[in-house]
Design an enzyme around this catalytic site. Sequence first.
Site, PDB file in Angstrom:
ATOM      1  N   GLY A  55       0.843  -1.181   0.000  1.00  0.00           N
ATOM      2  CA  GLY A  55       0.000   0.000   0.000  1.00  0.00           C
ATOM      3  C   GLY A  55       0.883   1.236   0.000  1.00  0.00           C
ATOM      4  N   GLY A 113     -24.961  15.959  20.482  1.00  0.00           N
ATOM      5  CA  GLY A 113     -25.273  15.100  21.622  1.00  0.00           C
ATOM      6  C   GLY A 113     -25.757  13.727  21.175  1.00  0.00           C
ATOM      7  N   GLY A 114     -26.785  13.222  21.843  1.00  0.00           N
ATOM      8  CA  GLY A 114     -27.312  11.904  21.504  1.00  0.00           C
ATOM      9  C   GLY A 114     -27.802  11.818  20.075  1.00  0.00           C
ATOM     10  CD  GLU A 173      -5.714   9.957  -4.241  1.00  0.00           C
ATOM     11  OE1 GLU A 173      -4.906  10.856  -4.512  1.00  0.00           O
ATOM     12  OE2 GLU A 173      -6.823   9.843  -4.782  1.00  0.00           O
ATOM     13  CB  THR A 198      -1.220   6.570   5.754  1.00  0.00           C
ATOM     14  OG1 THR A 198       0.213   6.544   5.854  1.00  0.00           O
ATOM     15  CG2 THR A 198      -1.726   5.218   5.262  1.00  0.00           C
TER      16      THR A 198
END
Length: 394
Positions: A140, A347-348, A371, A373
Amino acid sequence: MTPADGPRPVERRLPTEEARDLMALVREIAEREIRPSAAEEEEAGTFPRATFERLSAAGLLSLPYPEEHGGGAQPYEVYLQVLEELAAARLTVGLGVSVHTLACHALAAFGSKEQRAEYLPAMLGGGTLGAYCLSEPTSGSDAAGLRTRAVQDGDTWVLEGTKAWITHGGIADFCTVLARTGPDGSRGITAFLVPGDASGLTAAPPERKMGMAGSPTAQLHFDGVRVDDARRIGEEGQGFGIALAALDSGRLGIAACAVGVAQAALDEALAFTAGRRQFGRRIADFQGLRFMLADMATQIEAGRALYLAAARLRDAGQDFTRQAAMAKLFCTDAAMRVTTDAVQLLGGYGYTTDFPAERYMREAKVLQIVEGTNQIQRMVIARYLAGPPAGRMS
């Protein structure tokens, strides 16, 4: 306009009236044809092929390439802002346009006059879609270690091997493929333009990803795929340099997409905090949340300025490798921070699929990986600053 009214167009400095008209068209397509169905199609894992055909017909898949072969002849400064707008509406589309542009780069920059005349018009404006085949299961970040091999047999080359993490894998109409034609190392690699329907080319089932379910990512297997020598791009052994040149530009595309996702997350957070009330007032009026919003906006503006500065260097014909790495690093890290903060601000609700904040957060993560890391980007930047490392530390 208040934050509760929804996304606000980003004020842009565009160099020409043509560019301003182009951006108006992009915004119209994004708001009318892409954004409304983005959440539903991502949840269903639907690839928007019709959208890419629409973009192709509008000339939006060819923007940074010359007019003589069907391109839009737009500077990268303009093209990247188009990518940002598309990615803000749906990353699958913005990133898909970036990958397609990357797949066209090798032929446009290194192909012969005859190759460009024969293949580029369909690639740029014929409704086709490209894939860029560099990464492999065992290589990679170490692109020079690729193992897919091309062996010459008369006027053809026979390709054997597997490419991995290929965006548009299995649906692309053409692939730019980097394969080994010589000894191990960077000097033994050659680039080829391979038809997507070539005999012996098959795709594995798409990867099951944490985000971007609508964008197929798959391994491609080359089992005796024959490619005419006329489809070899550049000289034999020149492929690694071709790949690096493409990646410099591609990293700017990723940076622009990251800013687009971050902007979409900020817009969502602004709308929510302006409309949500706690303790008798808008939560956008609490200082702690206001400071978060201010930090988010600052990171977005800084990222946008960084990728545009790199684009202007590219447009001026100057070296921009270091600045491209910086833009990719900063913008994608910023997108991760901004989208994470957007989830927190909701929040939730931010943790539910009823709001797009969680999708933006999941999508932002991949941009730190693709492309090159962000660890690789730091290596590139450090090499420019301090030279290559002297050796391994004991």
